[in-house]
Design a protein around this motif. Structure first.
Motif, PDB file in Angstrom:
ATOM      1  N   SER A 193     -25.978 -24.576 -17.606  1.00 27.12           N
ATOM      2  CA  SER A 193     -25.739 -23.354 -16.834  1.00 27.12           C
ATOM      3  C   SER A 193     -25.601 -23.642 -15.350  1.00 27.12           C
ATOM      4  N   LYS A 196     -22.118 -24.875 -14.763  1.00 27.67           N
ATOM      5  CA  LYS A 196     -21.123 -23.804 -14.900  1.00 27.67           C
ATOM      6  C   LYS A 196     -21.122 -22.884 -13.678  1.00 27.67           C
ATOM      7  N   TRP A 200     -18.079 -22.661 -11.067  1.00 30.68           N
ATOM      8  CA  TRP A 200     -17.418 -21.360 -10.849  1.00 30.68           C
ATOM      9  C   TRP A 200     -17.327 -21.065  -9.350  1.00 30.68           C
TER      10      TRP A 200
END
Length: 364
Positions: A193, A196, A200
């Motif tokens: 996570s 990610k 992003w």
């Protein structure tokens, strides 16, 4: 481990010295740093920001010479200590009046004051200003690179302006590397996570044009000297973060990292004690690249009027103030700061290429 690391960097230094382009870049950078540190000692105009204006001689060509009647100012100017002069220059104790000719008559001096080419005005002045305790004198000054539209010495402003380029590059590199290294290490090591979310955020920032992002940050922080440094630094960390992330993702699977995990070391200790030293090679290359990019971005911002503000000298601002002379009689006024930008950016690019080759372990 320490001996291996020392041997690697010694070998890298030997390879770097064999790279003529990198050595040339190092010499140029060293010259720029030396010039920036002692700018006010080297510059013919030692006033703060090299901002001595003599509007009558504005826009003159390189090599222009003029006689000046140095009239003591009515107020006394305090002489600064050496380190203050080194940092900020010394305020002029005289007013510089351009003259064609002069003659002394008793307690007065009569001059033919320069107004324009072929135009003069006869004026008389007292020789001595008792309040200031200074005597009037006549000096001849040569402007080796000419004068801008305000009559300021171009050479002096180029010399003092190197400070802005070096400062914006240094501060932008520190900011961009600090953000990029931390985010790249966290994303590459922990994955999942965290990776990610960071990726992003990186992709969102990367999708915004650099100049547009700098504009937005500059407008949010305001125009000024320090604001432009922060704005440039906050736009250059993306590439650093992506490269560090890729490097860490390959290193985290190596045996010494697995051994550190098995010994119970925390993730942050492994990152900063064992992984970070092994990715310093790409970091150094990115630092040189970001330095060059920061110089170009700052020059562009100053040219557009949202960077360094007058009267502080900036090479980009000098191009903006004098670009009209490119299509008239004196193009060197705008070309000379452009050449300085080109040489300094070239120096950092050459150094970056040399570091990339020298730190490439596959060449061993």
């Amino acid at each position: 481990m320490q001996n291996v690391s020392s041997s690697f960097f010694q070998s890298a230094w030997r390879r770097l010295r064999k790279n003529k382009g990198a050595v040339f870049g190092l010499y140029l950078i060293a010259l720029a740093v030396l010039t920036g540190v002692f700018a006010y000692l080297f510059a013919p105009d030692h006033s703060p920001n090299a901002n001595r204006m003599t509007v009558e001689i504005g826009g003159q060509k390189p090599g222009f010479s003029m006689l000046f009647f140095m009239l003591p100012k009515s107020k006394s100017v305090q002489k600064s200590v050496f380190f203050e002069r080194l940092l900020n220059g010394q305020e002029d104790a005289y007013a510089y009046i351009p003259v064609y000719s002069w003659q002394q008559a008793g307690d007065s001096i009569i001059v033919q004051r320069y107004i324009d080419e072929g135009v003069a005005e006869r004026q008389a002045y007292n020789i001595k200003n008792r309040d200031a305790g200074l005597s009037s004198i006549i000096v001849k000054k040569t402007f080796w690179l000419g004068t801008d539209k305000f009559g300021r010495d171009i050479l002096s402003r180029l010399i003092v302006g190197v400070r802005v380029s070096l400062a914006v590059g240094l501060i932008a590199v520190v900011i961009s590397l600090s953000i990029g290294i931390v985010l790249g290490l966290v994303a590459g090591y922990f994955g999942g996570s965290a990776d990610k979310c960071i990726m992003w955020f990186i992709n969102v920032v990367w999708s915004i044009p650099t100049l547009l992002l700098v504009f937005a940050i500059t407008l949010a922080l305001g125009k000024g000297f320090w604001q432009v440094f922060i704005a440039v630094g906050l736009t250059l960390w993306v590439n650093t973060a992506r490269i560090i992330r890729t490097q860490v993702m390959s290193i985290r699977e190596l045996q010494y990292v697995e051994a550190a995990r098995a010994l119970g070391f925390t993730g942050f200790r492994i990152i900063f004690r064992h992984i970070l030293p092994n990715v310093l090679g790409p970091v150094m290359v990115m630092a040189a690249s970001n330095f060059a990019s920061a110089i170009v971005i700052e020059a562009g911002l100053s040219f557009l009027g949202v960077g360094v503000q007058p009267p502080q000298p900036s090479w980009g601002l000098m191009i903006k103030e004098n670009y009209n002379f490119i299509i008239t009689h004196n193009p060197l006024l705008a070309i000379s700061p452009g050449i300085c930008i080109m040489l300094l950016v070239l120096a950092f690019n050459l150094l970056g290429n040399g570091l990339r080759d020298a730190l490439d372990v596959r060449s061993e």
